[in-house]
Design an enzyme around this catalytic site. Structure first.
Site, PDB file in Angstrom:
ATOM      1  N   LYS A  81       4.886   5.594 -10.601  1.00 20.51           N
ATOM      2  CA  LYS A  81       4.794   4.862  -9.333  1.00 20.51           C
ATOM      3  C   LYS A  81       6.004   3.928  -9.199  1.00 20.51           C
ATOM      4  O   LYS A  81       6.407   3.277 -10.179  1.00 20.51           O
ATOM      5  CB  LYS A  81       3.485   4.067  -9.325  1.00 20.51           C
ATOM      6  CG  LYS A  81       3.131   3.403  -8.013  1.00 20.51           C
ATOM      7  CD  LYS A  81       1.720   2.800  -8.090  1.00 20.51           C
ATOM      8  CE  LYS A  81       1.304   2.094  -6.826  1.00 20.51           C
ATOM      9  NZ  LYS A  81      -0.061   1.547  -6.896  1.00 20.51           N
ATOM     10  N   SER A 135      -3.073   2.649  -3.124  1.00 13.57           N
ATOM     11  CA  SER A 135      -1.645   2.704  -2.881  1.00 13.57           C
ATOM     12  C   SER A 135      -0.899   3.692  -3.761  1.00 13.57           C
ATOM     13  O   SER A 135       0.251   4.014  -3.485  1.00 13.57           O
ATOM     14  CB  SER A 135      -1.045   1.315  -3.068  1.00 13.57           C
ATOM     15  OG  SER A 135      -1.200   0.913  -4.430  1.00 13.57           O
ATOM     16  N   SER A 140      -6.462   1.207  -6.214  1.00 11.81           N
ATOM     17  CA  SER A 140      -5.280   2.023  -5.929  1.00 11.81           C
ATOM     18  C   SER A 140      -5.022   3.210  -6.842  1.00 11.81           C
ATOM     19  O   SER A 140      -4.147   4.023  -6.545  1.00 11.81           O
ATOM     20  CB  SER A 140      -4.036   1.146  -5.911  1.00 11.81           C
ATOM     21  OG  SER A 140      -3.915   0.566  -4.649  1.00 11.81           O
TER      22      SER A 140
HETATM   23  N1  GLN Z   1      -6.229  -1.089  -1.086  1.00 15.76           N
HETATM   24  C1  GLN Z   1      -6.341  -2.348  -1.731  1.00 15.76           C
HETATM   25  C2  GLN Z   1      -5.427  -3.331  -1.072  1.00 15.76           C
HETATM   26  O1  GLN Z   1      -4.892  -3.009  -0.076  1.00 15.76           O
HETATM   27  C3  GLN Z   1      -6.035  -2.215  -3.187  1.00 15.76           C
HETATM   28  C4  GLN Z   1      -4.595  -1.988  -3.477  1.00 15.76           C
HETATM   29  C5  GLN Z   1      -4.320  -1.767  -4.921  1.00 15.76           C
HETATM   30  O2  GLN Z   1      -5.231  -1.493  -5.703  1.00 15.76           O
HETATM   31  N2  GLN Z   1      -3.053  -1.915  -5.297  1.00 15.76           N
HETATM   32  O3  GLN Z   1      -5.233  -4.408  -1.507  1.00 15.76           O
END
Ligand code: GLN
Length: 484
Positions: free
Chosen positions: A80, A155, A179
């Protein structure tokens, strides 16, 4: 050569050892797939051809000398783009980091290199990992290989797609509120969020430090476990790193009590998703586990609590991007007539951050400001401990919790971009796990309308290997996951 998509880590190792294929050949197969698929899917934002081939050649030499490092030697992996690889531009999908080349390396990268893994490239994400759809990236959205009109989740959407489409057998993601698990669920792969503190975050571009964890993504639980073993371990460079030794713990499914939280099956859960999750739960019953209804009464506050605590940490972590020290800057933009230092900050940050990043910075600054900190941030911290206490209590009664990862299957690209609240709701079942620092996995169960669905297994702190064991047992008996 056998189609790489079918291979797991152990089979790959055997093929390398028996000279049926080589790490260089395997890396080339991956690059060919990337060439064929990535222009459409946009999972990789950077492909590291020559570095990867060099690493694959080194690995090949070790196999030729009969001296491989271990199971991961020569195995390709995608990373990532919020994890620092020394000397490789890493932007966390943000304009404000464009051009930033880390002079240091994340501990997970060092560990993967030491294990001989071949890093194929960097994968797409929501800007600074803030999002659930991989749409807020400066590199444009990533598409779900099961249906290209849909999001892959986020994400870590790029990592999930790299694995699901066969471009890479393994990937690394990060999970602050879901994420790793949610994109794994949307793409039909396995994704694991470790116990907070077991994988070093040194070199992970911090989003919300009390919640962030790095974790593995792959096609099978066994591969995820092997990858977790390679990247976990105490690291003095991360002050939240734990010394706990928790290697391979086995479980006997007949001795298990499994909790089903009624809050995870209430309003908001798509009825078709609910049905396949219930079918999955019945498999555990068939295997001999005792299934028990449990309650996590404070989980209804988890999302609100997260959206107070997380933005405060985001605002603080993202304060370092000032238009001077890292990547993008407006300092030399003559059209803007930069007047002074404050002007550099204001103009670089205004144009460098995307909408969602700005929304969270403003929210977090507000809720932690002198006049409001007691009303918001301090209160949210109290709620956080209640959320954690719910889990502590339930884990006195049961060994694991089962439930959905997300309330729906992958949604359409653009469907939720104009309404942040509906986007936030897609993490309703994953966020409490981060607030409590627990381990949890997403493992594919049956599909709904040809789209993957992930089953979530949550365990108490340090039950990481037990989760793998349980998830493997489920993988062995589940039916009907064709083609995912
Ligand atoms: N979707 C969640 C957010 O927008 C979690 C994001 C993540 O786990 N990096 O914060």
């Amino acid at each position: 050569m056998t189609d790489k998509k079918e291979l797991n880590i152990k089979e790959t190792f055997e093929l390398f050892k028996n000279k049926k294929t080589t790490p260089v050949e395997l890396a080339k197969v991956c690059f060919e797939k990337i060439t064929n698929l990535n222009h459409e899917l946009n999972a990789f934002v950077k492909v590291l051809n020559s570095n990867a081939l060099d690493a694959a050649e080194e690995s090949q030499k070790r196999f030729e000398a009969g001296n491989p490092k271990g199971l991961l030697d020569g195995v390709p992996i995608a990373i990532k783009d919020n994890i620092a690889i020394e000397g490789i531009e890493t932007a966390a999908a943000s304009k404000i980091l464009q051009g930033f080349v880390p002079p240091y390396e994340a501990t997970v990268i060092t560990k993967l290199k030491e294990a001989g893994a071949v890093i194929l490239g960097k994968t797409n994400l929501d800007e600074f990992a803030m999002g659930s759809s991989t749409e807020t990236s400066v590199f444009g959205p990533t598409k779900n290989p099961h249906d290209k009109t849909r999001v892959p989740g986020g994400s870590s959407g790029g990592s999930a797609v790299a694995v699901a489409s066969g471009m890479s057998p393994l990937a690394i993601g990060s999970d602050t509120g879901g994420s790793i698990r949610q994109p794994a669920s949307f793409c039909g792969i396995v994704g694991f969020k470790p116990t907070y503190g077991l994988v070093s975050r040194y070199g992970l571009f911090a989003m919300a430090s009390s919640l962030d964890q790095i974790g593995p993504m792959a096609r099978s639980v066994e591969d995820v476990e092997i990858l977790f073993e390679a990247i976990s371990g105490y690291d003095p460079k991360d002050s939240t790193s734990l010394k706990e030794e928790i290697r391979n713990k086995k479980i006997e499914i007949r001795d298990l009590k499994i909790g089903i939280p009624n809050e995870y099956f209430a309003e908001g859960l798509d009825p078709k998703v609910k049905k396949v999750i219930e079918q999955a739960i019945s498999k555990f019953k068939e295997m001999g586990a005792e299934i028990k209804e449990v309650s996590l009464p404070n989980s209804k506050y988890a999302l609100s609590c997260y959206y107070i605590i997380m933005p405060v940490e985001v605002a603080s972590n993202l304060a370092r991007y000032d238009g001077i020290k890292y990547g993008y800057s407006e300092i030399k933009n003559s059209e803007l007539r930069i007047k002074n230092l404050l002007d550099v900050y204001l103009k670089s940050r205004s144009s460098g951050f995307g909408k969602e990043a700005k929304r969270r910075i403003m929210l977090g600054t507000y809720t932690s400001s002198a006049g409001y900190i007691d009303q918001y941030y301090n209160k949210a911290q109290k709620v956080r401990s209640l959320v954690k206490k719910d889990f502590d209590k339930v884990f006195q009664e049961v060994d694991f919790i089962l439930g959905p990862v997300a309330p729906t299957t992958a949604f359409k690209i653009g469907e939720k971009t104009t309404d942040p609240l509906t986007m936030y709701l897609s993490d309703i079942y994953t966020i409490a796990v981060n607030l409590a620092g627990l381990p949890a996995i997403s493992v594919p169960c049956k599909k709904v309308d040809d789209l993957p669905v992930g089953l979530q297994i949550i365990g108490p702190q340090f039950s990481d290997f037990k989760i793998f064991d349980l998830a493997k047992k489920y993988e062995g008996v589940k039916d009907g996951l064709q083609g995912a």
